[in-house]
Design a protein around this motif. Structure first.
Motif, PDB file in Angstrom:
ATOM      1  N   HIS A 170      -6.555  -4.269   5.168  1.00  0.00           N
ATOM      2  CA  HIS A 170      -5.795  -4.992   4.147  1.00  0.00           C
ATOM      3  C   HIS A 170      -5.055  -6.180   4.748  1.00  0.00           C
ATOM      4  CE1 HIS A 170      -2.762  -5.652   0.985  1.00  0.00           C
ATOM      5  NE2 HIS A 170      -3.670  -5.141   0.169  1.00  0.00           N
ATOM      6  N   ALA A 171      -4.514  -6.014   5.959  1.00  0.00           N
ATOM      7  CA  ALA A 171      -3.760  -7.080   6.611  1.00  0.00           C
ATOM      8  C   ALA A 171      -4.663  -8.085   7.324  1.00  0.00           C
ATOM      9  CB  ALA A 171      -2.769  -6.488   7.613  1.00  0.00           C
ATOM     10  N   GLY A 172      -5.951  -7.742   7.482  1.00  0.00           N
ATOM     11  CA  GLY A 172      -6.878  -8.630   8.169  1.00  0.00           C
ATOM     12  C   GLY A 172      -6.635  -8.703   9.664  1.00  0.00           C
ATOM     13  N   ILE A 173      -6.226  -7.569  10.241  1.00  0.00           N
ATOM     14  CA  ILE A 173      -5.973  -7.504  11.685  1.00  0.00           C
ATOM     15  C   ILE A 173      -6.574  -6.192  12.215  1.00  0.00           C
ATOM     16  CG2 ILE A 173      -3.930  -8.978  11.733  1.00  0.00           C
ATOM     17  CD1 ILE A 173      -3.320  -5.385  11.841  1.00  0.00           C
ATOM     18  N   THR A 174      -6.426  -5.963  13.498  1.00  0.00           N
ATOM     19  CA  THR A 174      -6.951  -4.735  14.093  1.00  0.00           C
ATOM     20  C   THR A 174      -5.870  -3.653  14.118  1.00  0.00           C
ATOM     21  OG1 THR A 174      -6.275  -5.335  16.330  1.00  0.00           O
ATOM     22  CG2 THR A 174      -8.465  -6.097  15.599  1.00  0.00           C
ATOM     23  N   LYS A 175      -6.314  -2.404  14.236  1.00  0.00           N
ATOM     24  CA  LYS A 175      -5.354  -1.303  14.386  1.00  0.00           C
ATOM     25  C   LYS A 175      -4.522  -1.493  15.643  1.00  0.00           C
ATOM     26  CE  LYS A 175      -7.331   2.690  14.285  1.00  0.00           C
ATOM     27  NZ  LYS A 175      -7.917   4.026  14.063  1.00  0.00           N
ATOM     28  N   LYS A 176      -5.147  -2.002  16.680  1.00  0.00           N
ATOM     29  CA  LYS A 176      -4.420  -2.234  17.931  1.00  0.00           C
ATOM     30  C   LYS A 176      -3.234  -3.160  17.693  1.00  0.00           C
ATOM     31  CE  LYS A 176      -4.992  -3.885  22.701  1.00  0.00           C
ATOM     32  NZ  LYS A 176      -3.648  -4.370  22.774  1.00  0.00           N
ATOM     33  N   THR A 177      -3.429  -4.174  16.860  1.00  0.00           N
ATOM     34  CA  THR A 177      -2.338  -5.101  16.565  1.00  0.00           C
ATOM     35  C   THR A 177      -1.192  -4.371  15.864  1.00  0.00           C
ATOM     36  OG1 THR A 177      -3.869  -6.958  16.417  1.00  0.00           O
ATOM     37  CG2 THR A 177      -1.723  -7.244  15.372  1.00  0.00           C
ATOM     38  N   ILE A 178      -1.522  -3.466  14.950  1.00  0.00           N
ATOM     39  CA  ILE A 178      -0.464  -2.700  14.277  1.00  0.00           C
ATOM     40  C   ILE A 178       0.347  -1.920  15.308  1.00  0.00           C
ATOM     41  CG2 ILE A 178       0.068  -0.862  12.638  1.00  0.00           C
ATOM     42  CD1 ILE A 178      -2.461  -1.647  11.093  1.00  0.00           C
ATOM     43  N   TYR A 179      -0.362  -1.215  16.192  1.00  0.00           N
ATOM     44  CA  TYR A 179       0.334  -0.411  17.198  1.00  0.00           C
ATOM     45  C   TYR A 179       1.099  -1.300  18.183  1.00  0.00           C
ATOM     46  CZ  TYR A 179      -1.895   3.772  15.411  1.00  0.00           C
ATOM     47  OH  TYR A 179      -2.299   4.817  14.605  1.00  0.00           O
ATOM     48  N   ASP A 180       0.534  -2.463  18.522  1.00  0.00           N
ATOM     49  CA  ASP A 180       1.244  -3.389  19.408  1.00  0.00           C
ATOM     50  C   ASP A 180       2.545  -3.879  18.779  1.00  0.00           C
ATOM     51  OD1 ASP A 180      -0.731  -3.208  21.335  1.00  0.00           O
ATOM     52  OD2 ASP A 180      -1.655  -5.150  20.841  1.00  0.00           O
ATOM     53  N   GLY A 192      -3.918   5.165   5.568  1.00  0.00           N
ATOM     54  CA  GLY A 192      -4.111   5.280   7.004  1.00  0.00           C
ATOM     55  C   GLY A 192      -4.073   3.924   7.682  1.00  0.00           C
ATOM     56  N   MET A 193      -4.072   3.979   8.979  1.00  0.00           N
ATOM     57  CA  MET A 193      -4.000   2.744   9.764  1.00  0.00           C
ATOM     58  C   MET A 193      -5.247   1.884   9.595  1.00  0.00           C
ATOM     59  SD  MET A 193      -1.031   2.844  10.852  1.00  0.00           S
ATOM     60  CE  MET A 193      -0.227   2.491  12.386  1.00  0.00           C
ATOM     61  N   ASP A 194      -6.398   2.508   9.375  1.00  0.00           N
ATOM     62  CA  ASP A 194      -7.616   1.719   9.144  1.00  0.00           C
ATOM     63  C   ASP A 194      -7.468   0.859   7.888  1.00  0.00           C
ATOM     64  OD1 ASP A 194      -9.161   2.572  11.368  1.00  0.00           O
ATOM     65  OD2 ASP A 194      -9.680   4.431  10.319  1.00  0.00           O
ATOM     66  N   LEU A 195      -6.992   1.468   6.815  1.00  0.00           N
ATOM     67  CA  LEU A 195      -6.811   0.730   5.568  1.00  0.00           C
ATOM     68  C   LEU A 195      -5.766  -0.374   5.735  1.00  0.00           C
ATOM     69  CD1 LEU A 195      -7.364   0.231   2.579  1.00  0.00           C
ATOM     70  CD2 LEU A 195      -5.735   2.068   2.056  1.00  0.00           C
ATOM     71  N   LEU A 196      -4.675  -0.060   6.409  1.00  0.00           N
ATOM     72  CA  LEU A 196      -3.650  -1.074   6.652  1.00  0.00           C
ATOM     73  C   LEU A 196      -4.210  -2.264   7.433  1.00  0.00           C
ATOM     74  CD1 LEU A 196      -0.507   1.062   7.473  1.00  0.00           C
ATOM     75  CD2 LEU A 196      -0.633  -0.762   5.776  1.00  0.00           C
ATOM     76  N   ALA A 197      -4.974  -1.958   8.479  1.00  0.00           N
ATOM     77  CA  ALA A 197      -5.558  -3.029   9.294  1.00  0.00           C
ATOM     78  C   ALA A 197      -6.508  -3.884   8.460  1.00  0.00           C
ATOM     79  CB  ALA A 197      -6.282  -2.427  10.495  1.00  0.00           C
ATOM     80  N   LEU A 204       0.805  -1.221   0.000  1.00  0.00           N
ATOM     81  CA  LEU A 204       0.000   0.000   0.000  1.00  0.00           C
ATOM     82  C   LEU A 204       0.840   1.274   0.000  1.00  0.00           C
ATOM     83  CD1 LEU A 204      -2.801  -1.118   2.483  1.00  0.00           C
ATOM     84  CD2 LEU A 204      -2.973  -0.902  -0.014  1.00  0.00           C
ATOM     85  N   PHE A 205       1.888   1.330   0.817  1.00  0.00           N
ATOM     86  CA  PHE A 205       2.725   2.529   0.840  1.00  0.00           C
ATOM     87  C   PHE A 205       3.363   2.762  -0.522  1.00  0.00           C
ATOM     88  CE2 PHE A 205       3.793   2.282   5.690  1.00  0.00           C
ATOM     89  CZ  PHE A 205       2.558   2.835   5.999  1.00  0.00           C
TER      90      PHE A 205
END
Length: 195
Positions: A44-54, A37-42, A27-28
């Protein structure tokens, strides 16, 4: 050959972190760092935004991980192409062959490092540091290769070879010049000392 940069984090990627980084890579590069944004990343990756930040802590840290991985992939690819070649002249010319193949397969939007610098105007952004280090590495590579050719003044020759490399990337991306790396190779061959 120079070695790839050290990863931004010492701990191995979890499967979820790998999915995030793969999504960020796609995506980048295709849509741009600032438009994703983080919503799109989450999503696309099939995970939550919290997981990205974790896993990464922040979008900036994810940008650094994305750029660092792309840089490692490019360096490994290029070093693999150059290692078996017998002399510096052959290695110089092979850099343009490798560039042409990389652009055709991985570079439809040009150089990810240049794109990142265009999107990240703060000169202190950690992503710009990765881009700067990658360009410094490339400059050093060309200077080292130029010195190996027996050039009387390898610094300026290495810089000229770098400019041909960067110009080929821009011509491929902006002008659609699919033969730009081959053109740069011919120009480099003309600049190198006679065998």
């Amino acid at each position: 050959m120079p070695t790839p940069p050290t990863p931004p984090t010492a701990r191995p990627l979890t499967p979820a972190a790998r999915r995030v980084l793969d999504s960020a890579h796609e995506l980048f590069y295709t849509r741009g760092i600032n438009t994703v944004g983080m919503d799109l990343l989450a999503e696309h990756a099939g995970i939550t935004k919290k997981t990205i930040y974790d896993r990464f802590g922040s979008k900036d840290a994810l940008v650094v991980a994305y750029l660092s991985e792309r840089d490692r992939r490019w360096r490994a690819y290029l070093n693999g192409r150059l290692a078996p070649l017998p002399d510096a002249r052959a290695r110089v010319l092979a850099t343009y062959d490798a560039l042409g193949e990389w652009l055709a397969g991985h570079g439809r939007r040009g150089c990810a490092m240049v794109n990142a610098c265009a999107e990240l105007p703060d000169p202190e952004h950690p992503g710009r540091r990765v881009a700067r280090e990658q360009k410094e590495w490339t400059r050093g590579l060309y200077r080292d290769l130029a010195a190996g050719t027996g050039a009387a003044d390898p610094g300026p020759l290495g810089d000229a070879l770098l400019m041909l490399h960067e110009g080929a990337t821009v011509a491929f991306t902006v002008l659609g010049a699919t033969d730009s790396a081959a053109t740069a190779r011919r120009a480099a061959d003309a600049l190198l000392p006679s065998s």
